[in-house]
Design an enzyme around this catalytic site. Structure first.
Site, PDB file in Angstrom:
ATOM      1  N   HIS A 274       0.946  -1.233  -0.070  1.00 26.62           N
ATOM      2  CA  HIS A 274      -0.091  -0.070   0.051  1.00 26.62           C
ATOM      3  C   HIS A 274       0.832   1.288   0.034  1.00 26.62           C
ATOM      4  CE1 HIS A 274      -3.548   2.493   0.960  1.00 26.62           C
ATOM      5  NE2 HIS A 274      -2.848   3.181   1.775  1.00 26.62           N
TER       6      HIS A 274
ATOM      7  N   ASP B 268     -15.793   1.565   6.191  1.00 23.74           N
ATOM      8  CA  ASP B 268     -14.879   2.673   5.742  1.00 23.74           C
ATOM      9  C   ASP B 268     -15.470   3.669   5.109  1.00 23.74           C
ATOM     10  OD1 ASP B 268     -12.208   3.916   6.026  1.00 23.74           O
ATOM     11  OD2 ASP B 268     -12.292   3.271   3.632  1.00 23.74           O
TER      12      ASP B 268
ATOM     13  N   ARG C 248     -16.125  11.713   7.715  1.00 22.74           N
ATOM     14  CA  ARG C 248     -14.855  12.341   8.443  1.00 22.74           C
ATOM     15  C   ARG C 248     -14.692  13.512   7.496  1.00 22.74           C
ATOM     16  NH1 ARG C 248     -10.778   7.912   7.873  1.00 22.74           N
ATOM     17  NH2 ARG C 248      -9.361   9.631   8.048  1.00 22.74           N
TER      18      ARG C 248
ATOM     19  N   SER D  43      -8.763   3.031   8.876  1.00 23.24           N
ATOM     20  CA  SER D  43      -9.224   3.105   7.413  1.00 23.24           C
ATOM     21  C   SER D  43      -8.215   2.330   6.243  1.00 23.24           C
ATOM     22  CB  SER D  43      -9.329   4.574   7.088  1.00 23.24           C
ATOM     23  OG  SER D  43      -9.639   4.758   5.770  1.00 23.24           O
TER      24      SER D  43
ATOM     25  N   LYS E  99      -8.634  -2.151   5.014  1.00 18.40           N
ATOM     26  CA  LYS E  99      -8.965  -2.351   3.787  1.00 18.40           C
ATOM     27  C   LYS E  99      -7.658  -3.794   3.293  1.00 18.40           C
ATOM     28  CE  LYS E  99      -9.310   1.721   2.977  1.00 18.40           C
ATOM     29  NZ  LYS E  99      -9.413   3.110   2.450  1.00 18.40           N
TER      30      LYS E  99
HETATM   31  N1  URA Z   1      -6.307   6.832   3.182  1.00 16.84           N
HETATM   32  C1  URA Z   1      -7.284   6.077   3.503  1.00 16.84           C
HETATM   33  O1  URA Z   1      -7.422   5.002   2.796  1.00 16.84           O
HETATM   34  N2  URA Z   1      -7.900   6.330   4.515  1.00 16.84           N
HETATM   35  C2  URA Z   1      -7.603   7.567   5.214  1.00 16.84           C
HETATM   36  O2  URA Z   1      -8.459   7.877   6.291  1.00 16.84           O
HETATM   37  C3  URA Z   1      -6.480   8.278   4.876  1.00 16.84           C
HETATM   38  C4  URA Z   1      -5.966   7.990   3.840  1.00 16.84           C
END
Ligand code: URA
Ligand code: CA
Length: 439
Positions: free
Chosen positions: A82, A161, A168, A183, A187
């Protein structure tokens, strides 16, 4: 369990129990907890924070809010990477086939461009015919059969999320470390990989530009992933200037193919090998990181990684002939060169400004709904440390719509600081810091 009590506890700085956090996420997911209560709790978390235990439970609860892949689904030990988002960051397109060539199983779900940063899914879709909208069954089928797949996120994974991120976004609670970590990691955890490397960008073009913030994020991502049983590593890397030479979708596919051929920019190749080495060691395919780097370098040089990219394109219905004929990729109507005013050494090249300029040409999107133009973008011919003469080409713009061309040209010129004093400027170190897990 009472939502008002949970909000009050966090408001007063208390630690939430695992039951309370799981109750909240269940209520977010099934809609039984109203958005105004979740918004209040998000703000309380933003102000009071969460400890690692709370963050791990939140991550796990979010990961379980939708479909979640097990190691069995993935056909065994699989790896994932990631990035916190960069400008011209073509790493995934190179790294995924490279790891497959090293014998690892890689099933990766990726995202689209947003803000000034690019997205792997948009880049892949510039390959004629390439399908990123695989069903979860198609995705898992490929991971098990070919040990390689790269597709778009689907709505049935980590729905909590998506709901929380939208809240948010409109309640000024995006910039909360535990919420960011939960978050990102929810994933990754739901994606089923057992070994995960995170590329945490730092510098002007990064989501968190300050090194201290990048470091805190990297440490927390590693800690939470490990608490949830994954092998974790994070590498903090420079995003003060764009990565490689190309910024734009088809342009970055071109750059990925060049790199897989062993002919790409050295910074991109280095980053792919450094990130990949962490995963190669996790998978037990090489005993040390140095040996893993050497192995990956070899797979770039001997064409095996490129052949994996060809298979990936073919199996997802793209035209694999693009590998040998780059003119099959979308082409911009014209190119426009932007040149230096005076000679000197490049002292600074602002990744954020280049990312924004590429977006203005149509390479990215300012809102989620906008379409992108796959053909357009920016080729960066000179980066920090380079010596340039007067009237030398700094960047080449690939243009279809000329509406914003003057602004783009101005942004690009201002992205550069060229020092004519004769002083030497070194390029920034790409690998800034490694945050190792305990594995
Ligand atoms: N990337 C994400 O997937 N979530 C966040 O909260 C910030 C960056
Ligand atoms: Ca690039």
């Amino acid at each position: 369990m009472n939502t008002v009590d949970i909000i009050r506890k966090k408001r007063d700085g208390e630690t939430l129990t695992s039951e309370a956090i799981r109750y909240w996420i269940a209520g977010v997911s099934d809609g039984s907890i109203p958005e105004y209560q979740s918004s209040a709790l998000l703000m309380a978390i933003r102000i009071q924070g969460m400890n690692d235990e709370e963050t791990a439970v939140l991550t796990d609860a979010m990961a379980h809010s939708g479909k979640m892949f097990t190691p069995e689904d993935m056909g065994g030990f699989s790896v994932d990477k990631h990035s916190t988002g960069g400008v011209g960051d073509t790493t995934t397109l190179v790294l995924i086939p490279l790891l497959a060539a090293a014998g690892l199983t890689v099933g990766k779900l990726s995202g689209r461009a947003l803000g000034h940063t690019g997205g792997t899914i948009d880049k892949l879709e510039s390959i004629p015919g390439f399908r990123t909208d695989l069903t979860l069954d198609e995705f898992l089928g490929l991971v098990r059969d070919t040990r390689l797949a790269l597709a778009d996120h689907t709505d049935d994974m980590v729905p909590a999320d998506r709901i929380l991120y939208e809240l948010r976004d409109v309640t000024s609670t995006v910039d909360s470390l535990p919420l960011i970590v939960a978050s990102i990691m929810s994933k990754k955890i739901a994606g089923g990989a057992q070994g995960i490397v995170i590329d945490v960008k730092t510098g002007a073009g990064a989501f968190l530009p300050a090194l201290e913030d990048s470091r805190r994020l990297a440490r927390s991502l590693v800690a939470i992933g490990e608490k949830l049983g994954r092998k974790m590593s994070a590498v903090i890397t420079d995003m003060s200037q764009p990565l490689g030479r190309m910024v734009g979708n088809a342009l970055e596919v071109r750059e990925a193919i060049d790199t897989l051929r062993g002919e790409g920019p050295e910074d991109l190749a280095l980053l792919c090998c450094e990130l990949g080495a962490e995963l190669v060691v996790f998978a037990g395919a090489a005993p040390t990181r140095d040996e893993a780097v050497a192995m990956l370098r070899g797979l770039l040089a001997n064409g095996q990684a490129l052949e994996k990219f060809r298979s990936l394109i073919a199996q997802q219905h793209g035209n694999p002939a693009v590998i040998d004929d780059l003119s099959l990729l979308p082409q911009a109507a014209k190119t426009v060169d932007v040149c230096t005013a005076h000679a000197g050494t490049i002292e600074r090249l602002d990744a954020l400004a280049i990312g924004r300029a590429a977006n203005l040409l149509g390479a990215g999107r300012f809102t989620k709904e906008e379409a992108i133009d796959p053909a357009v973008g920016i080729e960066v011919l000179h980066k920090v440390g380079d010596r340039v003469e007067a009237d030398e080409t700094l960047v080449r713009l690939y243009v279809n719509d000329e509406k914003h061309l003057d602004s783009v040209r101005q942004m690009v010129v201002q992205a550069y600081a060229i020092d004519s004093s004769g002083a030497v400027h070194e390029p920034p170190e790409l690998i800034v810091e490694r945050i190792e897990g305990s594995a």
